[in-house]
Design an enzyme around this catalytic site. Structure first.
Site, short mmCIF file in Angstrom:
data_model
loop_
_atom_site.label_atom_id
_atom_site.label_comp_id
_atom_site.label_asym_id
_atom_site.label_seq_id
_atom_site.Cartn_x
_atom_site.Cartn_y
_atom_site.Cartn_z
N LYS A 5 0.84 -1.21 0.00
CA LYS A 5 0.00 0.00 0.00
C LYS A 5 0.88 1.25 0.00
CE LYS A 5 -0.68 -0.66 4.95
NZ LYS A 5 -1.14 0.16 6.02
N ARG A 8 -9.65 -0.16 15.64
CA ARG A 8 -9.70 0.45 14.30
C ARG A 8 -10.67 -0.40 13.49
NH1 ARG A 8 -4.03 1.49 11.14
NH2 ARG A 8 -4.33 -0.73 10.71
N TYR A 49 14.05 30.97 7.52
CA TYR A 49 12.84 31.61 8.05
C TYR A 49 12.92 31.71 9.57
CZ TYR A 49 10.42 30.94 3.58
OH TYR A 49 10.05 30.99 2.27
N MET A 97 10.54 24.77 1.91
CA MET A 97 9.82 23.86 1.00
C MET A 97 10.75 23.19 -0.02
SD MET A 97 6.61 24.55 -1.53
CE MET A 97 5.44 25.07 -0.31
#
Ligand SMILES: Cc1ncc(COP(=O)(O)O)c(C=O)c1O
Length: 374
Positions: A37, A135, A263, A311
């Site tokens: 998956k 779950r 930043y 980013m």
């Protein structure tokens, strides 16, 4: 060819070796369900499935029908277990496919049954039992109505029953309770044909013996060469990581002592420094908490990340390296001659887990495959 800025290298022969070593560690009565998956944990589903098939894997597990369809695009002939919930509308894709749905509720079962009756087809299903994960799955004490309905229906074939452990590494006692709960449900099932019984994944499969009721395992992480917990090394299962993660130096420059970096002015240089700005960031899957904590390897030396990851770029300290050039290869996860950054270490320094890091390497990171079968 446009130069790569961030890429992973996936060693398919290491992957094949891992499969072989895991299979060898399993009792002969236990079959291997390969969990692919989330794009085969970020490794690329078609390439991984193809190599698995060449290595004799016959059953796959994915999260949903969309992923199962991607396997179908590689070819047909192998059952694909759908691990997720069967959503309304999805049941119509099950008859005459090789998709095996997981049933966790009477409501899912009724929808599946009615579509099978309408299409006059017989489908296989795996019943999932919630033994303490909280779950998916029917609560273990509450399974009789579903089991009766399956056994009474000519259209539904119970080909598997399974559960998922919530803490197999740290809480063996509770795992044992989960096993007993599953086994108590199995004891209520009458069946003339073989049923696949599975509960174990990478962290716990080595506990199985031929005499246990379990005849399958669902293995994800370990087949990609990553240990789910460090002490597993002692269990004599030899696997090697299949994935390495790279980027490049984009720019090199010098800045005076006291300059601020990134930043939020998140780092201040405490000496005149040479810094390299790398061409990958959180947009490529490098977790933000790795900021100021992680390192990279350039020229066989560990170089610390300075300030906040952005980013598309990371800033690292290369003051102590002789000459660093734009375009040089940088190792994010992997090894050089004398240095290594393992996935486990990367996770530790980014407050993450290997499953998350692998799945978070983004689409713009090119996957490069090495050692394909010719
Ligand atoms: C239901 C289920 N089974 C098996 C696995 C495979 O686990 P692992 O990657 O630890 O082997 C997962 C992983 O998320 C899962 O959710």
């Amino acid at each position: 060819m446009i130069p790569l800025r961030a890429w992973t290298e996936i060693d398919l022969s290491a992957y094949e070796r891992n499969l072989k070593n895991i299979k060898q560690a399993l009792p002969e009565t236990v079959s291997f369900i390969s969990v692919v998956k989330a794009d085969a944990y970020g490794h690329g589903l078609p390439q991984i499935v193809e190599r698995s098939l060449q290595s004799g894997i016959k059953t796959f597990a994915v999260a949903n029908i969309q992923e199962a369809t991607e396997i179908r695009n590689v070819g047909v002939g192998w059952p694909i277990l759908l691990l997720g919930a069967l959503m309304p509308g999805e049941e119509q894709y099950i008859p005459n496919s090789e998709f095996i749905p997981t049933i966790s509720s009477l409501e899912e079962l009724i929808r599946l049954q009615s579509v099978c009756e309408a299409k006059q087809s017989i489908v296989q299903l795996h019943l999932k039992i919630d033994t303490g994960m909280g779950r998916l799955g029917l609560w273990y004490a509450d399974t009789s109505e579903c089991i009766k309905r399956i056994q009474a229906s000519p259209n539904l074939k119970l080909s598997g029953i399974y559960t998922h452990f919530s803490d197999p590494v740290n809480d063996p006692q509770f795992t044992q309770i989960q096993r007993q709960r599953l086994e108590s449900v199995i004891a209520t099932i009458q069946s003339n044909s073989a049923i696949s019984v599975h509960a174990d994944s990478s962290a716990s499969f080595n506990a199985l013996s031929e005499s246990s009721p379990y005849n399958a395992v669902r293995i994800g992480l370990l087949q990609y060469g990553v240990l789910p917990y460090p002490k597993m090394q002692a269990l004599n299962i030899s696997v090697t990581p299949t994935l390495s993660f790279y980027t490049k130096v984009g720019l090199v420059k010098t800045l005076p002592k006291g300059s601020s970096i990134s930043y939020g002015r998140s780092y201040q240089l405490n000496r005149d420094s040479k810094i390299a700005i790398l061409t990958a960031g959180y947009g490529d899957g490098i977790p933000l908490p790795y900021s100021g904590r992680g390192s990279v390897i350039i020229q066989d030396k560990l170089c610390p990340i300075l300030g906040r990851i952005t980013m598309d770029q990371i800033i690292v300290d290369v003051t102590d390296l002789k000459s660093v050039q734009s375009g040089e290869r940088v190792i994010l996860i992997g090894r050089s001659e004398n240095c290594s950054i393992t996935l486990e270490r990367f996770c530790q320094d980014s407050d993450s887990i290997p499953w998350e890091v692998l799945c978070s390497i983004t689409k713009r990171v090119q996957r490069v495959y090495t050692n394909p079968r010719t």
